[in-house]
Design an enzyme around this catalytic site. Structure first.
Site, short mmCIF file in Angstrom:
data_model
loop_
_atom_site.label_atom_id
_atom_site.label_comp_id
_atom_site.label_asym_id
_atom_site.label_seq_id
_atom_site.Cartn_x
_atom_site.Cartn_y
_atom_site.Cartn_z
N LYS A 124 62.25 48.37 9.36
CA LYS A 124 63.63 47.91 9.57
C LYS A 124 64.28 47.82 8.19
O LYS A 124 63.63 47.41 7.21
CB LYS A 124 63.60 46.55 10.26
N SER A 128 68.81 42.48 16.71
CA SER A 128 69.33 43.26 15.63
C SER A 128 68.43 44.45 15.27
O SER A 128 68.85 45.33 14.52
CB SER A 128 69.54 42.39 14.39
N SER A 176 65.69 38.89 17.80
CA SER A 176 65.97 40.25 17.37
C SER A 176 64.82 41.24 17.44
O SER A 176 65.03 42.42 17.13
CB SER A 176 66.49 40.24 15.92
#
Lengths: 452, 96, 324
Positions: free
Chosen positions: A64, A139, A163
């Site tokens: 990420k 997210s 998330s």
């Protein structure tokens, strides 16, 4: 040749049996990425295959984009960091690298991890591989989509308010939110210091446990990382759930859409079939967790984002996206003189009550089972302009973040062909038990149909 | 209801440059979000102590040992303006 | 109408640990090339985290014990949020409530000075200003600082100077700081206001004076400021509550931005650092160490006064008459 939904377990077994080489594995994933990522848009940065140094047991991973990767662009999904190249690796990146994982790229996310759909990325919105007009959740939008689409067998991610679990549930993947402090936060661009939990997304529960075996552990560079001994998260994975007591918190059954409710009822039947004893429980302060979270989070964010002044790195503060600006403003307000007691302090008191709820319940049950999201993955554009609607997607995930307890999201079926997840929540440092329960559920249901 | 003035003050304190459109948008949005979180007021927390951290440990300290860290080149590599090994910025009062 | 001075001092003392406050960068920064002693933590890079230096905490507590302070059993760090180019994180890690040391005192020949607290924090980077640009060196960022704050019960420049000199000597004697003013190891700020002679209540304003780099400046700044404020008060005017800097060239205090006093620092407990807790065994160990330094075997350290202790001449490397 190689099925792109090959798992880490299968890759490792294949290497041992010399069924394929690491270069063939990587090439196969790259083929898939080149074919489909222009549509899914999960990657912000892709490393070139020729530049990778592989050995016989190398495994592909993507991070990420809020994970600092030395020498590789790290944007946290934000325009402010569009040119930022960290001079150091996050501890987790070092650990994974030393265990044979080779980075193939950095994945899209909501800017600074602020969001529940991925649409707050300053670059582009990632699409859900199961339905291109819908979000994959956020997210960790890119992480979930990349694993779901077969671009990579594991993607790291962060879960501050849901998330990891939310996008995992929207994309038929497995996501772990470890106990706060179980995995080092050093080098992960901070959102909410007191709830950021460092995890990852995989196709299977086994793969997920395998990776936690690498990332878990104390880090002297992170003063909040736990000194509690880590476990072998794979050791109990085949034990099944006969004899375990699973609590179903009634507050998590409110406000669910019809399809989600049906899915969850079906999941409960599966748990019973597998021998678990189901007990109704109550976490009475659940309703307030989302309110407390949306005071604590912006408050800590407003401080954590103060370092972005364009002097030592990044561009200036005009480049913050709307959601970042909104949260910074809210947080500044909550911490301001005259408001601190009524907002920040009050929220931290509410947090104490949420923690007590969990403690009380875990005296009676081994694990909790609950839905992850009150609804199906929203369409792109459906919630992004309504902050409160977006925040409410986190109602079922934030309590675990406030309390710090671990939670595992596992595929639990489909509603109108859209994936739905179930989360298993445990007490602190009970990840081994969560994997045991998750694996049994997964093996019984096998909700893994490859999506093109 | 947060006034335009108050929103402007918060933005200044937070060093968030806002255009007039954004200022107007936040003036409408922020009060709604504040009302949303004020649901907490229904909760009686009179005798409850706050939890700032969920970890139970204390005294997580470091031995006083020095080690080399970044080279100067690494320290400067992301700065937009550098001069003679320093990081440069426009005059202090320029900060908007 | 006679006025008397009400003076409080804030003394920042750079601790002479080997490494910085929250990272393992070297603390030996004097005359080193700019930005050569930094790491992600003291440079404030995204994702970096602070880990407190055990020795820095101990040094502040030793200083506190020597000054008859109470050591707080429970303590923690807090964030002080404000923007300045030499403050890389946009907040300083310091202490707000539950400072390491509280309520101490030190005898001077003009009477006892009460010490409100001594807390631990990190230093900022160094800014150098030219006409249209600022040059930043982050070597100093993260250096451990003890901040000593007195109660406003100092009554004269002479007392202020004596107090500061004693603090300096004590810091050196204890081995917690080199306390060299020229190197910036010890920095002084004072708060000064006037009230009518004999009045007990504190004045309703105070003027903060910064940029005092020597004891001579301290004496001159107090003298100038006392006169300035007295003239205003005698003329029936109010003295503005503000921050002023000492200008050695102009031999006067000069108004700085009033905004500084209005900053809302939005303090909150530092979420990246677990709280501190000190048990009796640990405090006992510190007292033991202290008594060895002061050659003072008596458990009642509160009686120890600097001049009365049996300090040999070799231990004092600077004379009390040193104007610097």
């Amino acid at each position: 040749m190689l099925n792109n939904f090959i798992t880490l377990k299968q890759i490792l077994e294949g290497y041992k049996k010399k069924e394929f080489t690491s270069r063939e594995v990587f090439a196969s994933f790259y083929d898939k990425i080149n074919e489909r990522d222009p549509i899914i848009k999960s990657f912000i940065t892709k490393l070139s295959l020729e530049d990778l140094t592989l050995n016989d047991f190398s495994m592909p991973i993507a991070y990420k984009d809020n994970f600092s990767t030395k020498g590789i662009l790290t944007t946290a999904g934000s325009g402010i960091l569009k040119d930022y190249i960290p001079p150091f690796n996050a501890t987790v990146v070092e650990k994974l690298r030393n265990s044979g994982f080779v980075c193939i790229g950095k994945l899209n996310c909501d800017a600074f991890a602020h969001g529940t759909t991925g649409e707050n990325s300053d670059f582009f919105a990632t699409k859900n591989p199961y339905s291109l007009e819908r979000t994959p959740g956020g997210s960790s939008s890119g992480s979930a989509a990349a694993v779901a689409a077969g671009f990579v067998p594991v993607a790291t991610a962060t879960d501050t308010g849901g998330s990891i679990r939310l996008p995992a549930s929207f994309t038929n993947t497995v996501g772990i939110k470890p106990t706060y402090g179980r995995v080092s936060r050093y080098g992960i661009i901070a959102m909410t210091s007191s709830t950021d939990s460092i995890g990852h997304i995989t196709k299977t529960v086994w793969d997920n446990a395998f990776v936690l075996n690498i990332t878990a552990g104390h880090d002297p560079k992170d003063a909040t990382s736990s000194c509690d001994k880590t476990a072998d998260y794979l050791s109990d994975i085949e034990m099944g759930m006969a004899g375990l007591t699973i609590g179903i918190p009634k507050e998590y059954l409110k406000g669910l859409s019809g399809g989600i409710k049906d899915c969850f009822n079906s999941s409960i039947k599966t748990l019973e079939k597998l021998g678990a004893k189901l007990v109704g429980v109550s976490l009475p302060h659940t309703e307030y967790a989302i309110n407390a979270y949306y005071i604590i989070t912006p408050s800590e964010i407003s401080s954590n984002l103060a370092r972005f002044d364009g002097i030592r790195f990044g561009t200036t503060r005009e480049s913050f996206g709307s959601e970042a600006k909104r949260r910074i403003m809210l947080g500044t307000y909550s911490l301001a003189a005259g408001y601190y007691d009524d907002y920040y302090l009050k929220a931290q008191k509410a947090r104490t009550l949420v923690i007590k709820d969990f403690k009380r319940v875990f005296e009676k049950v081994d694990v909790l089972a609950a839905p992850v999201s009150p609804g199906i993955p929203p369409k792109l554009g459906e919630v992004v302009n309504d902050p409160i609607k977006m925040y409410m997607m986190d109602t079922l995930t934030v309590p675990a973040n406030l309390a710090g307890v671990p939670a595992l999201s596992v595929p639990a079926g489909f509603v109108n062909k859209l994936p739905v997840g179930i989360q298993f929540i445990g007490k602190n440092f009970s990840e081994k038990l969560l994997y045991r329960v998750g694996h049994a559920f997964e093996q019984e249901t096998k909700y893994r149909s490859p999506k093109r | 209801m947060l006034t335009k003035n108050e929103v402007g003050k918060i933005a200044e304190l937070a060093k968030i440059p806002l255009g007039s459109e954004e200022l107007s948008a936040f003036r409408l949005q922020l009060p709604k979000i504040i009302t949303f979180v004020e649901n907490l007021n229904k909760l009686d927390t009179k005798d409850i102590s706050p939890t700032f951290q969920v970890i139970s440990k204390k005294n997580e300290l470091r031995e006083d040992i020095s080690a080399e860290n970044l080279t100067r080149a690494q320290a400067l590599q992301n700065a937009k303006l550098v001069k003679d090994g320093y990081i440069k910025t426009k005059g202090v009062l320029d900060a908007k | 109408m006679l006025y008397e001075s009400v003076i409080g001092l804030e003394i920042h003392i750079q601790l002479n640990t080997k490494s910085k406050m929250f990272c393992s960068c070297s603390n030996d920064i004097w005359k080193k090339p700019p930005n050569s002693l930094v790491c992600p933590t003291c440079l404030g890079l995204p994702g970096a985290l602070p880990v407190p230096n055990k020795e820095a905490i101990k040094k502040v507590q030793l200083l506190g014990l020597a000054l008859n302070c109470t050591l707080n059993k429970n303590s923690h760090f807090a964030r002080k949020n404000y923007f300045y180019p030499d403050l890389p994180k946009g907040y300083q890690i310091t202490q707000f409530s539950d400072a390491l040391c509280e309520k101490g005192r030190l005898e001077t020949s003009f009477g006892e000075v009460a010490i409100r607290r001594i807390h631990l924090e990190e230093d900022t980077g160094k800014s150098m200003y030219t006409k249209d640009e600022t040059l930043l060196d982050f070597n100093k960022s993260g250096v451990p600082l003890a901040e000593l704050v007195t109660e406003p019960n100092i009554t004269s420049a002479a007392q202020a100077v004596e107090f500061c000199k004693k603090i300096r000597e004590l810091a050196r004697l204890l081995g917690v700081s080199n306390a060299d003013m020229e190197k910036g190891n010890i920095r002084l700020e004072l708060n000064i206001s006037l009230r009518k002679e004999g009045e007990k209540a504190l004045p309703n304003y105070r003027v903060e004076i910064k940029n005092i780099n020597s004891f001579k400046f301290l004496k001159n700044a107090v003298a100038y400021e006392t006169k300035r404020q007295e003239e205003l008060l005698k003329a029936g005017k109010e003295v503005l509550q503000e921050t002023r800097g000492w200008s050695e060239s102009g031999k006067k205090t000069v108004s700085q931005r009033k905004k500084e006093m209005e900053n809302d620092y939005r303090y909150f407990p530092e979420p990246d650092i677990p709280p501190l807790e000190f048990d009796e065994k640990y405090v006992g160990m510190l007292k033991q160490e202290l008594s060895q330094v002061l050659f003072y075997k008596d458990k009642n350290i509160s009686e120890a006064s600097f001049e009365k202790s049996k300090i040999t001449k070799e231990k004092i490397t600077y004379s009390m008459n040193d104007e610097n």
